[in-house]
Structures are given as structure tokens and as C-alpha cells.
Scaffold this motif. Structure first.
Motif, PDB file in Angstrom:
ATOM      1  N   LYS A 120      26.412  -2.845   4.932  1.00  0.00           N
ATOM      2  CA  LYS A 120      26.562  -4.288   5.094  1.00  0.00           C
ATOM      3  C   LYS A 120      26.387  -5.001   3.755  1.00  0.00           C
ATOM      4  O   LYS A 120      25.696  -4.522   2.856  1.00  0.00           O
ATOM      5  N   ALA A 121      27.024  -6.151   3.628  1.00  0.00           N
ATOM      6  CA  ALA A 121      26.873  -6.963   2.424  1.00  0.00           C
ATOM      7  C   ALA A 121      25.408  -7.334   2.237  1.00  0.00           C
ATOM      8  O   ALA A 121      24.694  -7.622   3.204  1.00  0.00           O
ATOM      9  N   GLY A 122      24.961  -7.313   0.984  1.00  0.00           N
ATOM     10  CA  GLY A 122      23.581  -7.663   0.690  1.00  0.00           C
ATOM     11  C   GLY A 122      22.648  -6.476   0.623  1.00  0.00           C
ATOM     12  O   GLY A 122      21.457  -6.635   0.332  1.00  0.00           O
ATOM     13  N   GLY A 123      23.177  -5.277   0.877  1.00  0.00           N
ATOM     14  CA  GLY A 123      22.360  -4.074   0.779  1.00  0.00           C
ATOM     15  C   GLY A 123      22.737  -3.266  -0.453  1.00  0.00           C
ATOM     16  O   GLY A 123      23.400  -3.754  -1.366  1.00  0.00           O
ATOM     17  N   TYR A 124      22.314  -2.022  -0.480  1.00  0.00           N
ATOM     18  CA  TYR A 124      22.699  -1.132  -1.566  1.00  0.00           C
ATOM     19  C   TYR A 124      24.186  -0.808  -1.454  1.00  0.00           C
ATOM     20  O   TYR A 124      24.767  -0.828  -0.366  1.00  0.00           O
ATOM     21  N   ASP A 125      24.797  -0.490  -2.598  1.00  0.00           N
ATOM     22  CA  ASP A 125      26.226  -0.183  -2.608  1.00  0.00           C
ATOM     23  C   ASP A 125      26.481   0.935  -3.611  1.00  0.00           C
ATOM     24  O   ASP A 125      25.657   1.207  -4.494  1.00  0.00           O
ATOM     25  N   ILE A 126      27.648   1.573  -3.482  1.00  0.00           N
ATOM     26  CA  ILE A 126      28.015   2.612  -4.440  1.00  0.00           C
ATOM     27  C   ILE A 126      28.464   1.972  -5.748  1.00  0.00           C
ATOM     28  O   ILE A 126      28.818   0.793  -5.796  1.00  0.00           O
ATOM     29  N   LEU A 127      28.455   2.756  -6.813  1.00  0.00           N
ATOM     30  CA  LEU A 127      28.891   2.259  -8.111  1.00  0.00           C
ATOM     31  C   LEU A 127      30.412   2.211  -8.178  1.00  0.00           C
ATOM     32  O   LEU A 127      31.090   3.092  -7.642  1.00  0.00           O
ATOM     33  N   PRO A 128      30.952   1.208  -8.851  1.00  0.00           N
ATOM     34  CA  PRO A 128      32.393   1.209  -9.115  1.00  0.00           C
ATOM     35  C   PRO A 128      32.709   2.200 -10.231  1.00  0.00           C
ATOM     36  O   PRO A 128      31.814   2.866 -10.763  1.00  0.00           O
ATOM     37  N   ILE A 129      33.971   2.290 -10.604  1.00  0.00           N
ATOM     38  CA  ILE A 129      34.357   3.113 -11.746  1.00  0.00           C
ATOM     39  C   ILE A 129      33.766   2.497 -13.009  1.00  0.00           C
ATOM     40  O   ILE A 129      33.931   1.304 -13.263  1.00  0.00           O
ATOM     41  N   LEU A 130      33.042   3.301 -13.781  1.00  0.00           N
ATOM     42  CA  LEU A 130      32.414   2.823 -15.010  1.00  0.00           C
ATOM     43  C   LEU A 130      33.129   3.407 -16.221  1.00  0.00           C
ATOM     44  O   LEU A 130      33.492   4.581 -16.227  1.00  0.00           O
ATOM     45  N   HIS A 131      33.315   2.587 -17.246  1.00  0.00           N
ATOM     46  CA  HIS A 131      33.938   3.047 -18.482  1.00  0.00           C
ATOM     47  C   HIS A 131      32.930   2.929 -19.619  1.00  0.00           C
ATOM     48  O   HIS A 131      32.540   1.829 -20.006  1.00  0.00           O
ATOM     49  N   MET A 132      32.518   4.074 -20.116  1.00  0.00           N
ATOM     50  CA  MET A 132      31.521   4.115 -21.179  1.00  0.00           C
ATOM     51  C   MET A 132      32.170   4.400 -22.524  1.00  0.00           C
ATOM     52  O   MET A 132      33.253   4.975 -22.594  1.00  0.00           O
ATOM     53  N   THR A 133      31.480   4.005 -23.575  1.00  0.00           N
ATOM     54  CA  THR A 133      31.948   4.345 -24.912  1.00  0.00           C
ATOM     55  C   THR A 133      31.642   5.810 -25.185  1.00  0.00           C
ATOM     56  O   THR A 133      30.860   6.450 -24.464  1.00  0.00           O
ATOM     57  N   SER A 134      32.237   6.340 -26.237  1.00  0.00           N
ATOM     58  CA  SER A 134      31.976   7.726 -26.618  1.00  0.00           C
ATOM     59  C   SER A 134      30.500   7.932 -26.922  1.00  0.00           C
ATOM     60  O   SER A 134      29.901   8.943 -26.529  1.00  0.00           O
ATOM     61  N   GLU A 135      29.901   6.961 -27.598  1.00  0.00           N
ATOM     62  CA  GLU A 135      28.480   7.068 -27.946  1.00  0.00           C
ATOM     63  C   GLU A 135      27.607   7.046 -26.691  1.00  0.00           C
ATOM     64  O   GLU A 135      26.611   7.784 -26.598  1.00  0.00           O
ATOM     65  N   GLU A 136      27.965   6.205 -25.738  1.00  0.00           N
ATOM     66  CA  GLU A 136      27.196   6.134 -24.492  1.00  0.00           C
ATOM     67  C   GLU A 136      27.286   7.448 -23.718  1.00  0.00           C
ATOM     68  O   GLU A 136      26.273   7.943 -23.194  1.00  0.00           O
ATOM     69  N   LYS A 137      28.479   8.006 -23.633  1.00  0.00           N
ATOM     70  CA  LYS A 137      28.639   9.280 -22.924  1.00  0.00           C
ATOM     71  C   LYS A 137      27.809  10.375 -23.574  1.00  0.00           C
ATOM     72  O   LYS A 137      27.159  11.172 -22.890  1.00  0.00           O
ATOM     73  N   ASP A 138      27.833  10.412 -24.898  1.00  0.00           N
ATOM     74  CA  ASP A 138      27.060  11.431 -25.615  1.00  0.00           C
ATOM     75  C   ASP A 138      25.560  11.253 -25.389  1.00  0.00           C
ATOM     76  O   ASP A 138      24.818  12.235 -25.261  1.00  0.00           O
ATOM     77  N   SER A 139      25.117  10.002 -25.321  1.00  0.00           N
ATOM     78  CA  SER A 139      23.680   9.733 -25.223  1.00  0.00           C
ATOM     79  C   SER A 139      23.088  10.160 -23.887  1.00  0.00           C
ATOM     80  O   SER A 139      21.877  10.397 -23.788  1.00  0.00           O
ATOM     81  N   ILE A 140      23.914  10.265 -22.842  1.00  0.00           N
ATOM     82  CA  ILE A 140      23.370  10.604 -21.521  1.00  0.00           C
ATOM     83  C   ILE A 140      23.791  11.987 -21.036  1.00  0.00           C
ATOM     84  O   ILE A 140      23.398  12.392 -19.938  1.00  0.00           O
TER      85      ILE A 140
END
Length: 551
Positions: free
Chosen positions: A477-497
Motif C-alpha cells: 500500500k502507498a505510504g509503506g515500504y517499497d522496492i528500489l527503482p533502477i539506480l544508476h551509479m557512477t563508476s567510482e560509486e560502484k567500485d566503492s561498494i
């Protein structure tokens, strides 16, 4: 027999359509030269053939065991004749495709086009510039794509604001709600056990079943832990999405718009206590934590039907609907059960119908405009039929068959005469190609409304009805937890995690089993569990996700 598309007389593409496209040519050619070459060979947008004189494009594509040879395939020949583009195709196995792409990129021996695979667009597009930026090319060369995929184009923009790959659409309705638990309702009925609606009723149903069949298996699963996620959703939204790494840490969007891990929330802790109570009862099969999927399939099919519940998006994955038709009929979807706080839900994977970067163009390509126009052909309902089933209308399929009804009860859009098969063939590109299959299109397939939904030919009907009646009503239902949308990370962000994601995700999975089996105490060890996740970089992952989410 007739083909859908007739080759039309081609006209010269106006100069205004190609101005500014030169920068998308090969590294080995001057931009102006590339633009001139493209201008000279192209016909008008939307007409076929695409080019005035034959050209050749090289392509890497996903192999399929049932497709004999893409280069001699009937559909490939049809597409080449239609467009004037000769295709030199290399088919690679999905499991090793990333390795082959990486080797090709590092060695400089890569094709013009990579299709139906998953190249790293952050590395080879955003960072290294090997993959072309496509937004201008899309706008000027892809009328079908811009019209039919307009709601999804912005989703494909990377962290730098550019588009490096085309998306495909496969809106399999039942796969919006794939987290299904199949229940042997025949056995429940025979034993006089009510189909449960709540977590308490589910516990009592398992208890009653084990009293009647002490050697029975209430919850059968395999090492992916799908049943545990299904049960946990009665306490907190817990997605299990193979398409996204964020499921490793059970990442969700909180009601406040913050990215959090469900596995660190108090509701998750309460869910663990409930699942442990089922384990202590003997309802959670010990082999679940190490089972292979083949082992689960064998268990489900054992004589005597020992398994009461098992998870899968469709039951026919484990039960042969023809050879074991009686067993197949005994299972139906169990709707999500209501938890102690009144929560009754199943994840709604609204983004999973869109598959990003399924068609990318490299800087080797001398004819990027032609490549994009080739891809554009796939983005209509009729052309999807041709690619998937063959080019001959009234032999491979029928468009708008008279008097027939679709799966959704509406007048049928089409009828399939040459259905999918796992037999080796060289007629079409079934389950390959740039799929454009909207929800309306998939549910528009002709289906006899009187056909029993458990008939082997009625799988889509079964899945539609079970999903419509037992899953969709329980979307979050609206107002609760939801799944993540498609996320676009930078190369540096991807490497960091990259390392924290593996370590934290692995620890969450290990701890879940340890809490359930009693090797870790849910109350006494909870704080140390949270602290260890922090030391592994869980918050770093969440911060990166949040930054990408907020962009």
C-alpha cells in the motif's frame, strides 16, 4: 502466406535528419567523414530497406540452445532482406558473456553492436567512451522506440545524464508478483485443514499437518531462501529480486523516502522470531539451507506428496504438467498471509519488466544511425511476433483472429501457430531479439476460455488467474515500504561498494539462517549483528544507493 511488412520505395534522408550525428562514428574515422557516409547510404526514417546499398554490421548476441545458427536462421535472412543490412553474428553463452565482452573490449576486437547481453555501460560507456551516447540518435532515428518506450527512456539515463543502451520491455504480468508460494490445497482439504490467512493460522496448519504426517515437509525450499522471504513479508517488505544486487542486503525505500536495509529493522527481527517458531516446530525442512534446485524438484515429486508448500514463480518448473498432471492440479498459489500487525503484502516488482542496455553500439560502428534503425524495427507488437515466432503470417501466427478471446478475456490480438519449443530449430529468434511485449500484448494471446487452467497448454491462463486473484490484491500500500527503482551509479560509486556488498550480503544471509536455527540468539546477538554489518560497510552501500536514488 503473406509477410507483414512489404519493402517500400526508399527516399533520400534529408540532411537535417543527420546534422550533428557525426560524433557517433568510429574512432578511426573523422566525425565529418562518418556523418557523410551515413547521410549518403540512408533512406528515409521508417522506410525499408534502411540503406540504399548493402552494408555489414557485426553483432554479439546471447546464444540459445534451441537456435541452430543465427547467421543462417530464417528470421535473420528475413531481417537482412528487409533492411539491406548484412549481419555477422557471434553468439555467446550468457554465463560467460561478461568475461567475453571484457576480453573483447580490452583487446580492441569488439563488434559494432552488442545485443541481448549485459555489458558494463558505466565502465565502457560513461568512463571509457567505447559505447556511444545514444540519446540524439534515438530521437532522430527511432520513431517506434520513442513512441512505444517513451515512459521508460528516462529510466535508462546513466549518472552522467546520457543514454548508452536501449531497453527492452517484457511485461509478463505474473512476473510483477513472482514471489509465489504453492500450496497442496488438495492435501489440506483431505486432512480437514483450513487454508491459512494469517501467520497464526499458518503455524496451526503446519502443526496439524505434522501431527497427521510426521515425516511430511511443510516448507520445502532450496538455498536461495525464497520461503524465508515469503514469510518475512508478513512483517516487513523483503524483496528477492535476481535483477538487482540491492536484494543482497534487502534494501528497500522507507515510508520517509530513505534507503534502508530491511534486515536491520525491528519488524525483521520479529519476523525472524516467527520463522524460528516454525523451525522449532519442524515445519522448516532442514535441507532447505543447502538444497539445490534439482533436489527441491525431486522432493516435490516424491511419492506420497510430502511437500505442503514450495516457492516458485510457476509450479510447472518443478512438476511436469503432462506426466504428473494429478500432482500438478493439487497445487495452487497461497495468498500472502496477514502478520500480527495486520500487514498482508507481496512485493510488486514494477521495474522488472524493463531490461536496460540490451542493445549498445560501439565506437567501431561506421553506421550508428543504421544500427539504431535496425533496432527500431523490433519495437512494435507485430514485429515482436515475427522475431519470436517467424515471419510468415497465417503459418507462424495470425493477427487479430476472428472470434477468439485473449488470456485477459478481451478480443485476442493474435494467435500463435508456431509455439515456442526447446527443440533445435533455425526458423526464428524465440526468446531473443529486442523484445517489445507489453502487458496488453502478452495477455492478448488467443486462449480458449473453456480450457481448464491446469491443462498443459494453459500455463499463461493459470498464472494470470492465480496472480490476478491471489497476488495483485496484496501489492504494498502507498505510504509503506517499497522496492528500489533502477539506480544508476557512477563508476567510482560502484567500485566503492563492490566488496562491502558481497561481505554484508553474505553476512545477512548467514545470520538469517543462524538466527532461525538457534546458532545465534535473536535478542542477545542482535546488537552485535547490527554492529558487524556497520563495520562491513552496510551504511556506505545505503549512502551510495541514496545518492543515486536522489539524483
Amino acid at each position: 502466406m503473406k509477410k507483414i511488412w512489404k519493402k517500400t520505395a526508399a527516399v533520400i534522408l534529408s540532411a537535417s535528419m543527420v546534422l550533428g550525428l557525426g560524433a557517433c562514428g568510429s574512432k578511426t574515422a573523422e566525425p565529418a567523414d562518418s556523418a557523410t557516409v551515413s547521410k549518403d547510404i540512408l533512406n528515409e526514417v521508417g522506410t525499408y530497406p534502411i540503406v540504399k546499398e548493402p552494408i555489414t554490421l557485426t553483432m554479439m548476441i546471447m546464444s540459445k540452445s534451441w537456435i541452430k545458427d543465427y547467421n543462417t536462421n530464417d528470421f535473420t535472412k528475413y531481417l537482412e532482406d528487409l533492411t539491406g543490412i548484412n549481419l555477422e553474428i557471434e553468439a555467446v553463452d550468457w554465463e560467460t558473456s561478461n568475461e567475453k565482452i571484457n576480453l573483447a573490449m580490452s583487446g580492441g576486437d569488439y563488434p559494432d553492436i552488442i545485443m541481448c547481453l549485459n555489458p558494463d555501460v558505466v565502465k565502457y560507456g560513461v568512463k571509457e567512451g567505447i559505447l556511444l551516447q545514444l540519446e540524439d540518435l534515438i530521437e532522430q532515428n527511432m520513431p517506434n522506440y520513442t513512441a512505444n518506450m517513451k515512459n521508460y527512456i528516462d529510466m535508462t539515463k546513466q549518472s552522467d545524464g546520457h543514454i548508452y543502451g536501449l531497453a527492452e520491455l517484457n511485461e509478463a504480468y505474473h512476473m510483477y508478483y513472482p514471489d509465489k508460494l504453492w500450496a497442496n490445497t488438495y492435501k489440506l482439504d483431505q486432512m480437514g485443514i483450513k487454508v491459512p490467512d494469517t501467520t497464526d493460522e499458518l503455524y496451526q496448519a503446519c502443526k496439524a499437518y505434522l501431527e497427521k504426517e510426521p515425516e511430511g515437509v511443510c516448507f520445502a525450499d532450496w538455498s536461495k531462501g525464497l520461503t524465508l522471504n515469503w514469510l518475512m513479508n508478513a512483517f516487513i517488505l523483503t524483496p528477492n529480486d535476481d535483477h538487482n544486487d540491492n536484494s543482497k542486503i534487502k534494501a528497500v525505500v522507507s515510508p520517509e523516502g530513505k534507503i534502508v536495509s530491511a534486515a536491520t529493522q525491528e519488524a525483521y527481527k520479529e519476523g525472524l522470531k516467527y520463522i524460528k517458531s516454525l523451525y522449532d516446530l519442524g515445519a522448516v525442512y532442514e535441507g532447505n539451507f543447502s538444497n539445490s534446485e534439482d533436489s527441491l524438484k525431486s522432493l516435490v515429486n516424491q511419492e506420497g506428496e510430502p511437500v505442503l508448500f514450495f516457492p516458485r514463480n510457476y509450479s510447472a518448473a518443478y512438476i511436469d504438467s503432462s506426466a504428473s498432471s494429478e500432482l500438478y492440479r493439487h497445487y495452487e498459489v497461497l495468498p500472502p498471509v496477514e502478520g500480527p500487525t495486520g500487514l498482508r503484502q507481496t512485493p510488486f516488482y514494477r521495474y522488472d519488466s524493463v531490461y536496460e542496455n540490451r542493445f549498445v553500439v560501439t565506437d567501431k560502428c561506421k553506421y550508428p544511425e543504421a544500427a539504431l534503425r535496425l533496432a527500431d524495427w523490433f519495437y512494435t507488437d507485430k514485429t515482436d511476433l515475427i522475431a519470436q515466432y517467424g515471419s510468415e503470417e497465417e503459418t507462424d501466427w495470425v493477427w487479430k483472429p476472428e472470434g477468439k478471446t485473449g488470456i485477459n478475456g478481451e478480443p485476442a490480438m493474435y494467435d500463435i501457430l508456431n509455439p515456442y519449443s526447446t527443440e533445435v530449430q533455425n526458423h526464428d529468434w524465440q526468446v531473443t531479439g529486442m523484445m517489445y511485449a507489453s502487458n496488453a500484448f502478452r495477455l492478448g494471446q488467443a486462449m480458449d476460455p473453456t480450457l481448464d487452467k491446469y491443462d498443459p497448454a494453459a500455463l499463461e491462463k493459470l498464472l494470470y488467474e492465480e496472480t490476478k486473484n491471489k497476488m495483485e490484491p496484496y501489492a504494498p500500500k502507498a505510504g509503506g515500504y517499497d522496492i528500489l527503482p533502477i539506480l544508476h551509479m557512477t563508476s567510482e560509486e560502484k567500485d566503492s561498494i563492490s566488496v562491502p556488498l558481497v561481505e554484508a550480503g553474505g553476512y545477512i544471509a548467514e545470520s538469517e539462517i543462524a538466527f532461525i536455527t538457534g546458532k545465534m540468539d535473536i535478542d542477545a546477538d542482535w546488537d552485535s549483528y547490527i554492529s558487524k554489518l556497520d563495520s562491513m560497510g552496510l551504511q556506505t552501500i545505503l549512502d551510495v544507493y541514496q545518492a543515486a536514488y536522489d539524483r
